[in-house]
Design a protein around this motif. Structure first.
Motif, mmCIF file in Angstrom:
data_model
loop_
_atom_site.group_PDB
_atom_site.id
_atom_site.type_symbol
_atom_site.label_atom_id
_atom_site.label_comp_id
_atom_site.label_asym_id
_atom_site.label_seq_id
_atom_site.Cartn_x
_atom_site.Cartn_y
_atom_site.Cartn_z
ATOM 1 N N GLY A 22 0.844 1.354 -3.676
ATOM 2 C CA GLY A 22 1.072 -0.076 -3.889
ATOM 3 C C GLY A 22 1.158 -0.465 -5.357
ATOM 4 O O GLY A 22 0.675 0.235 -6.246
ATOM 5 N N VAL A 23 1.761 -1.631 -5.587
ATOM 6 C CA VAL A 23 1.964 -2.125 -6.948
ATOM 7 C C VAL A 23 0.627 -2.352 -7.654
ATOM 8 O O VAL A 23 0.487 -2.133 -8.855
ATOM 9 C CB VAL A 23 2.787 -3.442 -6.906
ATOM 10 C CG1 VAL A 23 2.955 -4.039 -8.291
ATOM 11 C CG2 VAL A 23 4.140 -3.195 -6.268
ATOM 12 N N GLY A 24 -0.377 -2.759 -6.869
ATOM 13 C CA GLY A 24 -1.703 -3.026 -7.424
ATOM 14 C C GLY A 24 -2.335 -1.810 -8.091
ATOM 15 O O GLY A 24 -3.265 -1.947 -8.888
ATOM 16 N N ASN B 205 0.801 -1.233 0.000
ATOM 17 C CA ASN B 205 0.000 0.000 0.000
ATOM 18 C C ASN B 205 0.832 1.281 0.000
ATOM 19 O O ASN B 205 0.325 2.346 0.304
ATOM 20 C CB ASN B 205 -0.935 -0.003 1.220
ATOM 21 C CG ASN B 205 -0.149 -0.093 2.512
ATOM 22 O OD1 ASN B 205 1.070 0.099 2.523
ATOM 23 N ND2 ASN B 205 -0.813 -0.391 3.611
ATOM 24 N N GLY B 206 2.101 1.154 -0.330
ATOM 25 C CA GLY B 206 2.935 2.346 -0.350
ATOM 26 C C GLY B 206 3.722 2.530 0.939
ATOM 27 O O GLY B 206 4.622 3.361 1.002
ATOM 28 N N GLY B 207 3.376 1.758 1.964
ATOM 29 C CA GLY B 207 4.109 1.806 3.240
ATOM 30 C C GLY B 207 4.227 3.210 3.785
ATOM 31 O O GLY B 207 3.304 4.014 3.656
ATOM 32 N N ILE B 208 5.361 3.495 4.363
ATOM 33 C CA ILE B 208 5.557 4.801 4.995
ATOM 34 C C ILE B 208 5.610 5.926 3.957
ATOM 35 O O ILE B 208 5.374 7.082 4.266
ATOM 36 C CB ILE B 208 6.817 4.803 5.872
ATOM 37 C CG1 ILE B 208 6.941 6.111 6.659
ATOM 38 C CG2 ILE B 208 8.080 4.614 5.047
ATOM 39 C CD1 ILE B 208 7.391 5.959 8.049
ATOM 40 N N PHE B 209 5.873 5.574 2.708
ATOM 41 C CA PHE B 209 5.968 6.615 1.683
ATOM 42 C C PHE B 209 4.589 7.045 1.192
ATOM 43 O O PHE B 209 4.433 8.108 0.597
ATOM 44 C CB PHE B 209 6.818 6.128 0.513
ATOM 45 C CG PHE B 209 8.157 5.624 0.945
ATOM 46 C CD1 PHE B 209 9.130 6.511 1.373
ATOM 47 C CD2 PHE B 209 8.440 4.268 0.978
ATOM 48 C CE1 PHE B 209 10.361 6.059 1.807
ATOM 49 C CE2 PHE B 209 9.669 3.808 1.416
ATOM 50 C CZ PHE B 209 10.631 4.698 1.831
ATOM 51 N N GLY B 210 3.602 6.200 1.432
ATOM 52 C CA GLY B 210 2.228 6.538 1.096
ATOM 53 C C GLY B 210 2.027 6.818 -0.379
ATOM 54 O O GLY B 210 2.716 6.279 -1.241
ATOM 55 N N THR B 211 1.069 7.664 -0.648
ATOM 56 C CA THR B 211 0.779 8.047 -2.022
ATOM 57 C C THR B 211 1.006 9.545 -2.111
ATOM 58 O O THR B 211 0.502 10.293 -1.282
ATOM 59 C CB THR B 211 -0.689 7.735 -2.357
ATOM 60 O OG1 THR B 211 -0.930 6.374 -1.985
ATOM 61 C CG2 THR B 211 -0.964 7.896 -3.837
ATOM 62 N N SER B 212 1.775 9.946 -3.097
ATOM 63 C CA SER B 212 2.069 11.371 -3.207
ATOM 64 C C SER B 212 2.378 11.717 -4.649
ATOM 65 O O SER B 212 2.238 10.874 -5.530
ATOM 66 C CB SER B 212 3.274 11.724 -2.331
ATOM 67 O OG SER B 212 4.452 11.198 -2.898
ATOM 68 N N TYR B 213 2.835 12.935 -4.851
ATOM 69 C CA TYR B 213 3.223 13.351 -6.194
ATOM 70 C C TYR B 213 4.287 12.418 -6.780
ATOM 71 O O TYR B 213 4.386 12.253 -7.988
ATOM 72 C CB TYR B 213 3.752 14.798 -6.166
ATOM 73 C CG TYR B 213 5.158 14.916 -5.604
ATOM 74 C CD1 TYR B 213 6.254 14.972 -6.461
ATOM 75 C CD2 TYR B 213 5.392 14.944 -4.236
ATOM 76 C CE1 TYR B 213 7.541 15.055 -5.961
ATOM 77 C CE2 TYR B 213 6.668 15.024 -3.731
ATOM 78 C CZ TYR B 213 7.747 15.078 -4.592
ATOM 79 O OH TYR B 213 9.018 15.143 -4.097
ATOM 80 N N ALA B 214 5.119 11.823 -5.894
ATOM 81 C CA ALA B 214 6.246 11.029 -6.366
ATOM 82 C C ALA B 214 6.022 9.533 -6.199
ATOM 83 O O ALA B 214 6.663 8.730 -6.854
ATOM 84 C CB ALA B 214 7.509 11.427 -5.610
ATOM 85 N N SER B 215 5.117 9.160 -5.308
ATOM 86 C CA SER B 215 4.893 7.743 -5.039
ATOM 87 C C SER B 215 3.449 7.396 -5.379
ATOM 88 O O SER B 215 2.513 8.037 -4.886
ATOM 89 C CB SER B 215 5.171 7.460 -3.557
ATOM 90 O OG SER B 215 4.466 6.324 -3.130
ATOM 91 N N LEU B 216 3.274 6.383 -6.217
ATOM 92 C CA LEU B 216 1.921 6.039 -6.631
ATOM 93 C C LEU B 216 1.309 4.972 -5.738
ATOM 94 O O LEU B 216 0.279 4.395 -6.057
ATOM 95 C CB LEU B 216 1.930 5.584 -8.090
ATOM 96 C CG LEU B 216 2.586 6.573 -9.067
ATOM 97 C CD1 LEU B 216 2.605 6.024 -10.469
ATOM 98 C CD2 LEU B 216 1.861 7.918 -9.048
#
Ligand code: SF4
Lengths: 169, 566
Positions: free
Chosen positions: A138-140, A125-136
């Protein structure tokens, strides 16, 4: 050379049976698995690995799968450099914006039927990086995922277990 | 002897104003006018200092704007331009919701210099309507990448910089996306735009180009390499990184101080102890009236730091040998590594020891049985390791591959300002454990191995010596481990303060610079992994080598992608 041989004999075989909790599941999965790998994967399961944005922690544990203790080759599991030869895609990390295209391309380059295993809390689910402008996240969110292996990072036994399970699904 | 501090004061006189809110005391910040920024750098260069890092802050929020006192130019444009690109930029929480009024300060540009154990930060300000600063690239090659990064992520231009291609930020980001600006909303989705990244090209008869990555053949992190080669000889190597950019520095700003420890521990997973430690030390520096971890906590931190070093060095030596087609050592050493990780799991509850360093100490203690367990594990490891090290050392075919390959000459190493193993293998005596020790390193001083050849073998051998040394250090730690608490209660950083810390991770010097905002929150967290400077060395060391040797050379540096891309 003698020294090397001496060290090899001293060390002997260090490969371990799977840890008991994994073993129990393998018992159940075992019979079907062998048949499945035999039938569907011609006795060998070939994995393409992609780091889609991980912190490198998950990679360390995936590396450990090939060490003489876990020795995943004994199950017919091995890693390949080309997605064209791969049956299974192992993905770590939250998918970074900058890796999204490369991940999709790798996935698309794999022949059907293909399996995808997302590794770690980040892959989940993105872990500690979560979802942001740079991180989309989880892989799903990017490609279809067949199984998740949780943990930060998941230990090698969990990884093996996750891979074995998805193969027999 | 002249300290860097003296030099700045004598060079810039009253133009250098000391920042009173910078901690700890051994690092000082001087604020200088923009027109004298380069002069300060020149003085540092003359004094033989190296450039540690360069970074920027957006200071508009330190004194938040009111509706009457709107956003500076740069910020306003943001929304306008993004309309055309289809990006959904929301011009931040700034414009609405009950923000107080105050002065706008624009941007701060920081350059950190070091010489031996002294660290000195020079800061200059850029007004919001003119976000530029003079480049330091001509003095310090290391600023080449730092400044491209400042440009890309903060939108402050280094004038006179020879290369205006974005760094970390890829060509398909909207032009005006500057994530480190306060007005940037990190949760928004960034549309892709069309763009092209122009690689440096070599041309001529027989010159061809080999693109590699971002997905590599092995189980490693992603990055892109461009080789220009003639036959097998490499003419030039250019890297493009940023593939694992997860917005870490921005992410810190949304987290609490405790959550920050977890994030710092995941900047680079193989260096989790050192990174979380550096973060905690920077935070502790600004927790007033001072959050001093108890002795036992400090010693346990060092114990974990050394265990992390052993595990990674052992793994790396195996990996290097494997890339020289000597798989025997890879398997033997990965077996030893596994033993170390299992002891970690048993005693600390995590194979890599993630989340075991905490603000004010450590989160896990070790029992007398645990001590014995580590001691007997070390005996086993050190016996086996010695046998394997002599196999490495006495194998002529291996020697053939690792000697004189990937040479980073000492003067190039110095010029680039590299750190850690890379530096020590190229004649640079740098080690924060010795130069900026925290207890117990002040009493248990590790021996530093410095080699001159700068080749693959030197980098391997520095690792071999450091494994040996770490084993000794751990034994010493365990035999005189102080008793008592392992952690103090958490205190929170004082508002508007800046903390700094350096820690010698297994790769080298890790730097954290943290700024607490006006409510005492994380306003900015600058992370500098050793890879940020050392990646430059890989490109230099590969000149004159052949393409098939690249994996081996690269592995001997083993730089982090995640720690660099942030
Ligand atoms: S799950 Fe944990 S170890 Fe794996 S990439 Fe994410 S943060 Fe790193």
């Amino acid at each position: 050379m003698l020294r090397i041989l001496y060290q090899i004999f001293r060390t002997g075989i260090v490969t371990e049976p799977l840890p008991s909790e994994t073993e129990a599941e393998i018992e159940i999965v075992g019979a079907r698995l062998e048949k499945d790998i035999l039938k569907q994967f011609q006795r060998s399961l070939t994995i393409r690995f992609v780091d889609a944005g991980s912190c490198n922690g998950c990679e360390l544990e995936i590396h450990a799968l090939s060490n003489p203790i876990y020795n995943c080759e004994r199950f017919g599991i091995h890693f390949t450099a080309s997605p064209r030869f791969a049956d299974l895609l192992l993905v770590t990390g939250p998918v970074s914006k900058n890796m999204e295209i490369a991940l999709r391309r790798t996935y698309n380059a794999m022949p059907n039927p293909k399996l995808v295993v997302a590794v770690g809390d980040c892959g989940n689910n993105g872990g500690i990086f979560g979802t942001s402008y740079a991180s989309l996240g989880g892989v799903g969110n990017i490609i279809p995922v067949d199984a998740y292996v949780k943990g930060c990072p998941p230990n090698p036994a969990d990884l093996l277990n996750g891979i074995l399970k998805v193969v027999s699904m | 002897m002249n300290t860097l501090k003296d030099i700045i004061i004598t060079t810039l006189k009253e133009d250098a104003v000391q920042d009173e809110h910078q901690y700890p005391a051994w690092v000082t910040t001087f604020i200088v006018p923009r027109s004298r920024f380069v002069e300060a750098a020149r003085a540092m260069k003359k004094a033989d200092a190296r450039l540690v890092a360069e970074w920027a802050t957006d200071e508009t929020l330190m004194h938040t704007p009111s509706p009457l006192n709107p956003l500076p130019q740069g910020e306003g444009k943001f929304d306008e331009q993004s309309r055309g690109t289809g990006a959904k930029f929301i011009p931040s929480p700034l414009t609405g919701e009950g923000q107080g009024g105050g002065e706008l300060r624009g941007f701060g540009i920081f350059a950190c210099f070091a010489k031996a154990s002294e660290y000195l930060i020079v800061k200059t300000n850029a007004p919001p309507d003119d976000p530029t600063f003079p480049t330091l690239t001509k003095k310090f090659p290391a600023s080449f990448r730092f400044e491209r990064q400042i440009q890309s992520l903060m939108g402050v231009n280094p004038t006179g910089h020879p290369d205006n291609r974005p760094w970390i930020k890829h060509e398909d980001w909207p032009k005006d996306a500057w994530p480190l600006r306060k007005a940037f909303d990190p949760s928004m989705y960034m549309e892709r735009v069309t763009g092209e990244y122009k690689f440096i090209r070599a041309e001529g008869i027989g010159v061809f180009e080999i693109p590699v990555g971002p997905v590599h053949a092995g189980i490693i992190e992603p990055g892109h390499f461009r080789f220009q080669a003639v036959g097998e000889d490499i003419l030039n190597l250019e890297k493009k990184l940023g593939y694992v950019h997860k917005g870490i520095e921005k992410r810190f700003e949304a987290l609490s101080w405790e959550e920050g420890v977890r994030l710092a521990g995941r900047v680079s997973g193989d260096t989790t102890v050192a990174h979380s430690l550096a973060y905690c030390m920077a935070v502790e520096a600004i927790t007033m009236p001072g959050c001093k971890p108890p002795e036992r906590g400090l010693w346990l931190r060092a114990l974990m730091l050394e265990r992390e070093r052993i595990a990674n060095h052992i793994g790396d030596i195996g990996g290097i040998c494997n890339d020289a087609a000597f798989a025997f050592l890879l398997y033997q050493l990965s077996r030893l590594r596994e033993i170390v990780l299992r002891t970690n799991y048993k005693l600390f509850g995590h194979r890599l020891m993630m989340d075991k360093v905490a603000i004010g100490g450590v989160s896990v203690d070790i029992t007398a049985d645990g001590i014995n367990e580590i001691l007997s594990e070390l005996n086993l490891i050190s016996d086996e390791f010695e046998r394997l090290a002599s196999i490495y050392d006495e194998n002529p075919s291996l020697e053939d591959r690792v000697r004189d390959a990937g040479v980073l000459a000492p003067d190039t190493a110095k010029e680039l300002g590299v750190v850690g193993i890379t530096a020590r293998a190229s004649g640079q005596p740098l080690d924060c454990r010795i130069q900026n020790p925290f207890p117990p390193y002040a009493v248990i001083v590790p021996r530093m191995t410095v080699l001159q050849a700068g080749d693959v073998h030197s980098r391997t051998w520095v690792r071999v010596e450091e494994v040996r040394e770490s084993i000794i250090v751990i034994r010493n730690i365990l035999t005189s481990l102080p008793s008592g608490e392992i952690k103090t209660g958490i205190k929170y950083p004082a508002p508007d303060t800046r903390g700094f810390a350096v820690v010698e991770g297994w790769r080298g010097e890790i730097v954290y610079w943290i700024q607490a905002g006006e409510k005492g929150e994380i306003n900015r967290c600058m992370v500098r992994d050793p890879s940020s400077v050392n990646w430059l060395a890989v490109e230099q060391a590969i000149h004159g080598n052949i393409v098939p040797d690249f994996p081996l050379c690269n592995k001997s540096f083993n730089q982090s992608y995640s720690g660099h891309d942030l």
